[in-house]
Scaffold this motif. Structure first.
Motif, PDB file in Angstrom:
ATOM      1  N   THR A   1     -21.959  14.701 -12.079  1.00 35.66           N
ATOM      2  CA  THR A   1     -21.252  15.223 -10.721  1.00 35.66           C
ATOM      3  C   THR A   1     -19.808  14.612 -10.931  1.00 35.66           C
ATOM      4  O   THR A   1     -18.739  15.127 -10.546  1.00 35.66           O
ATOM      5  N   GLU A   2     -20.128  13.313 -10.863  1.00 37.59           N
ATOM      6  CA  GLU A   2     -18.717  12.341 -10.874  1.00 37.59           C
ATOM      7  C   GLU A   2     -17.489  12.814 -11.825  1.00 37.59           C
ATOM      8  O   GLU A   2     -16.403  12.674 -11.718  1.00 37.59           O
TER       9      GLU A   2
ATOM     10  N   GLU B   1     -16.399  16.121 -11.061  1.00 41.57           N
ATOM     11  CA  GLU B   1     -15.251  16.085  -9.859  1.00 41.57           C
ATOM     12  C   GLU B   1     -13.976  15.346 -10.130  1.00 41.57           C
ATOM     13  O   GLU B   1     -12.815  15.591  -9.702  1.00 41.57           O
TER      14      GLU B   1
ATOM     15  N   TYR C   1     -17.153  15.606 -20.713  1.00 42.62           N
ATOM     16  CA  TYR C   1     -18.020  15.151 -19.697  1.00 42.62           C
ATOM     17  C   TYR C   1     -18.767  13.999 -20.035  1.00 42.62           C
ATOM     18  O   TYR C   1     -18.851  12.977 -19.913  1.00 42.62           O
TER      19      TYR C   1
ATOM     20  N   TYR D   1     -19.658  24.381  -4.449  1.00 41.47           N
ATOM     21  CA  TYR D   1     -21.103  24.059  -4.551  1.00 41.47           C
ATOM     22  C   TYR D   1     -21.825  24.799  -4.067  1.00 41.47           C
ATOM     23  O   TYR D   1     -21.787  25.754  -3.032  1.00 41.47           O
TER      24      TYR D   1
ATOM     25  N   PRO E   1     -25.570  16.324  -4.836  1.00 40.80           N
ATOM     26  CA  PRO E   1     -25.034  15.589  -5.965  1.00 40.80           C
ATOM     27  C   PRO E   1     -25.424  14.267  -6.247  1.00 40.80           C
ATOM     28  O   PRO E   1     -25.385  13.607  -5.269  1.00 40.80           O
TER      29      PRO E   1
ATOM     30  N   ARG F   1     -25.332  21.363  -5.773  1.00 39.31           N
ATOM     31  CA  ARG F   1     -24.875  21.058  -7.050  1.00 39.31           C
ATOM     32  C   ARG F   1     -23.569  21.958  -7.337  1.00 39.31           C
ATOM     33  O   ARG F   1     -23.182  23.121  -6.654  1.00 39.31           O
ATOM     34  N   ILE F   2     -22.814  21.315  -8.218  1.00 38.42           N
ATOM     35  CA  ILE F   2     -21.389  22.276  -8.670  1.00 38.42           C
ATOM     36  C   ILE F   2     -21.837  23.667  -9.295  1.00 38.42           C
ATOM     37  O   ILE F   2     -22.520  23.379  -9.970  1.00 38.42           O
TER      38      ILE F   2
ATOM     39  N   THR G   1     -25.107  10.308  -7.153  1.00 39.48           N
ATOM     40  CA  THR G   1     -24.065   9.096  -7.165  1.00 39.48           C
ATOM     41  C   THR G   1     -24.403   8.200  -7.655  1.00 39.48           C
ATOM     42  O   THR G   1     -25.697   7.550  -7.489  1.00 39.48           O
TER      43      THR G   1
ATOM     44  N   THR H   1     -21.894   9.577 -13.033  1.00 36.38           N
ATOM     45  CA  THR H   1     -22.881  10.702 -13.035  1.00 36.38           C
ATOM     46  C   THR H   1     -22.166  11.830 -13.625  1.00 36.38           C
ATOM     47  O   THR H   1     -20.823  11.903 -13.658  1.00 36.38           O
TER      48      THR H   1
ATOM     49  N   VAL I   1     -17.937  24.242 -13.534  1.00 35.85           N
ATOM     50  CA  VAL I   1     -18.357  23.291 -14.631  1.00 35.85           C
ATOM     51  C   VAL I   1     -17.760  23.614 -15.933  1.00 35.85           C
ATOM     52  O   VAL I   1     -17.025  22.830 -16.618  1.00 35.85           O
TER      53      VAL I   1
END
Length: 617
Positions: free
Chosen positions: A84-85, A88, A72, A100, A107, A4-5, A109, A82, A10
């Motif tokens: 994560t997307e 990113e 977000y 990460y 992550p 995960r990030i 998707t 998502t 974040v």
């Protein structure tokens, strides 16, 4: 595979991103008070803006439907990404390198990101192919219509080679699977396998307002191509033809920020190109479907609620164009904007007009536009003999229902004058018939009342508390919480903490206060949005309103002063309440009793504390 990030990344990406920039790509925002912006909500249909964005705290809230969140949340809701997307995408936008955590969760998707990536790769492939010798037929087609290489590059025009697998081979070599390309609508399935959907055609990329490629429109070039003249991407998870407008990515800035907010709706890709190159840079086109309600929603969010805004359609005057105008009129009634129709001289569309008479003739289309309503009325009356009583009566019966649907009374009255002149009828007769049609439309029977719930039926959910529903007795607590959420980072931490330690009387505002009080550091970016997220239901929506609502102040400095004053008033109110309780106690205690002396001492301490607070300000 990375985990995960990192949470620090974040937070950093969110802190570096102005939420107003992201929302502003989808919604026309205008000032709504100190530090607040507003526009038409992208999550539900509305005529007056109730969607508020507060860039300073990175939060949005709709006072109509209750949707709220941070940048977000907005991206995830709008583009079905998502978490994560979403992170990113924003990191890529600002050029931030994400880290990460090893061993963390993989992550997530959604698959949609792969469809966007596949379409972007296909667009690059098609653009490169336009430069090949095989694409001479495509370049000739563009040149004959007045478009040079620079115009093709500006609009991303490409060429699909005539073979069966040119694009398929290029994209599978980049790691895309056949299943992904099928889902994206880039290839078709046959008995012998998959093959390129677009072959031997000029290709226009169709993008959303943020510039992401959703699909393509392709024009037939070769004589042996027996397919339709124009072939579009089929419906996919990211491409819905009823919701996309070709050219919206190029037109949105001038639509939202131009001196005059005007959208020009044309009928084809080359018409959009011709308009933009001639200086009408707000032109868009539907993609293989009639202009509809979803298209109108897209435009309204960009135009806002400006009553002076214009939507100009360039329909052909033939039967198909007349029908399209009637359908479009039905949709444009939902907007505050004025709608018009512009018909080119000699019935030329913008592309042919530019070829025949130059850029100036295309721009002059805007000088010949007529109100949409008059155009539609004329189509309704076409073919009737208005010299006869029967013809005039038929015209009134056909046109009056259209007027009856116009909600704006002054506008409706003016069009009654227009119709009376067209028919040669008395204005009173036209008004009477329109009023009859309105009464008829309003006379539909009301739905039957729902039966009362039996005692053992499940209880309905708690009623959502809103700013508008708060009683006047809660004004101080309401204003204080609003000031703390919006300007708490500018207040003295000790003063803010002292005010937050005091319990509020209204249960909804007490729930918000306790969530704010639970925050350890009110200077940390994003703390207010996090506090709102932590408010228990059914009060979270109220907290979002308080965070994004209009805090009454002349400017930000005066807002901070007001918030500081509200914190003081909360503390003084707490002291006054304690004094009232003690005064009640002293009336029932003997003056010389130990308890009585203790109460008097406590009263003196409270008076001293109150004096110190007022002197310190």
């Amino acid at each position: 595979m990375p985990g995960r990030i990192a949470q620090a990344d974040v937070e950093e990406v969110k802190a570096r991103t102005n939420i107003a920039d992201i929302v502003g790509e989808r919604v026309a925002l205008k000032s709504a008070g100190v530090g607040s912006l507003k526009g038409l909500c992208p999550f539900h249909d509305e005529k007056s803006p109730s969607f508020h964005v507060r860039p300073q705290v990175g939060f949005y809230h709709c006072f109509g439907c209750g949707e709220s969140g941070d940048v977000y949340t907005f991206l995830r809701r709008m583009d079905h990404l998502t978490f994560t997307e979403a992170v990113e995408r924003l990191a890529g936008r600002i050029g931030y390198t994400l880290h990460y955590e090893e061993g963390g969760a993989a992550p997530e998707t959604s698959g949609r990101a792969r469809l966007y990536a596949a379409n972007a790769a296909a667009a690059e492939f098609f653009r490169a192919q336009l430069l090949t010798p095989e694409a001479e037929v495509g370049r000739r087609f563009l040149g004959e219509r007045g478009f040079d290489a620079g115009a093709a590059a500006h609009f991303g025009v490409g060429f699909a080679p005539p073979g069966w697998s040119g694009m398929l081979d290029a994209l599978t070599a980049k790691g895309f699977t056949k299943e992904e390309l099928l889902t994206a609508g880039l290839v078709s399935q046959g008995q012998r396998g998959v093959y390129d959907r677009f072959r031997g055609r000029l290709v226009w990329p169709i993008r959303d307002v943020t510039g992401q490629v959703l699909g393509f429109g392709a024009r037939r070039l070769l004589e042996d191509d027996k397919g339709p003249k124009y072939l579009n991407t089929p419906e996919t998870p990211i491409y819905r033809k009823s919701q996309v407008l070709y050219g919206i990515d190029l037109a949105k800035r001038d639509i939202a920020r131009g001196e005059k907010r005007r959208v020009i709706v044309v009928e084809g890709y080359t018409d959009v190109m011709a308009c933009h190159l001639a200086g009408l840079t707000t032109a868009v086109a539907t993609c293989g479907t009639a202009f509809g309600a979803e298209h109108m929603k897209v435009l309204r969010r960009i135009m806002g609620d400006d009553a002076a805004a214009e939507i100009v359609f360039t329909f052909d005057p033939d039967a198909a164009g007349q029908k399209a105008a009637v359908r479009a009129f039905a949709e444009t009634r939902t907007a505050n904007a004025q709608s018009f129709v512009a018909v080119g001289p000699a019935d030329l569309d913008p592309c042919d007009l530019r070829l025949a008479r130059g850029d100036g003739a295309v721009r002059a289309l805007m000088d010949t536009k007529v109100p949409m309503f008059e155009f539609v009325i004329d189509q309704r009356l076409a073919g009737l003999d208005l010299r006869t009583v029967e013809g005039r009566l038929a015209g009134l019966n056909l046109a009056a229902p259209l007027l009856a649907e116009i909600r704006d009374e002054p506008l409706r009255r003016r069009y009654e004058h227009v119709l009376a002149r067209r028919l040669g009828e008395d204005l009173k007769d036209v008004h009477r018939e329109v009023a009859r049609q309105r009464a008829r439309a309003a006379g539909a029977p009301a739905p039957a009342a729902a039966p009362a719930n039996p005692p053992d039926a499940p209880q309905p959910p708690a009623v959502r508390v809103t700013l508008a529903s708060l009683p006047r007795s809660a004004d101080l607590e309401r204003d204080a919480v609003m000031g703390f959420l919006q300007y708490g980072h500018r207040l003295d931490p000790a003063e803010l903490r002292a005010a937050l330690d005091e319990t509020f009387q209204h249960p909804a505002l007490e729930a918000v206060r306790s969530s704010i009080a639970a925050v350890a550091d009110h200077s940390r970016p994003g703390w207010a949005a996090a506090a709102v997220d932590a408010v228990r239901e059914p009060y979270r929506s109220l907290a979002a309103e308080l965070l994004t609502g209009d805090f009454p102040a002349r400017d930000e400095e005066h807002a901070v002063i007001s918030a500081r004053d509200l914190a003081l008033r909360i503390r003084l109110r707490a002291i006054d309440r304690q004094k009232q309780e003690l005064v009640g106690d002293i009336q029932r205690l003997a003056p010389d009793s130990p308890e009585g002396r203790e109460v008097r001492l406590r009263l003196r301490e409270l008076d001293a504390a109150r004096l110190r607070l007022t002197l310190d300000q």
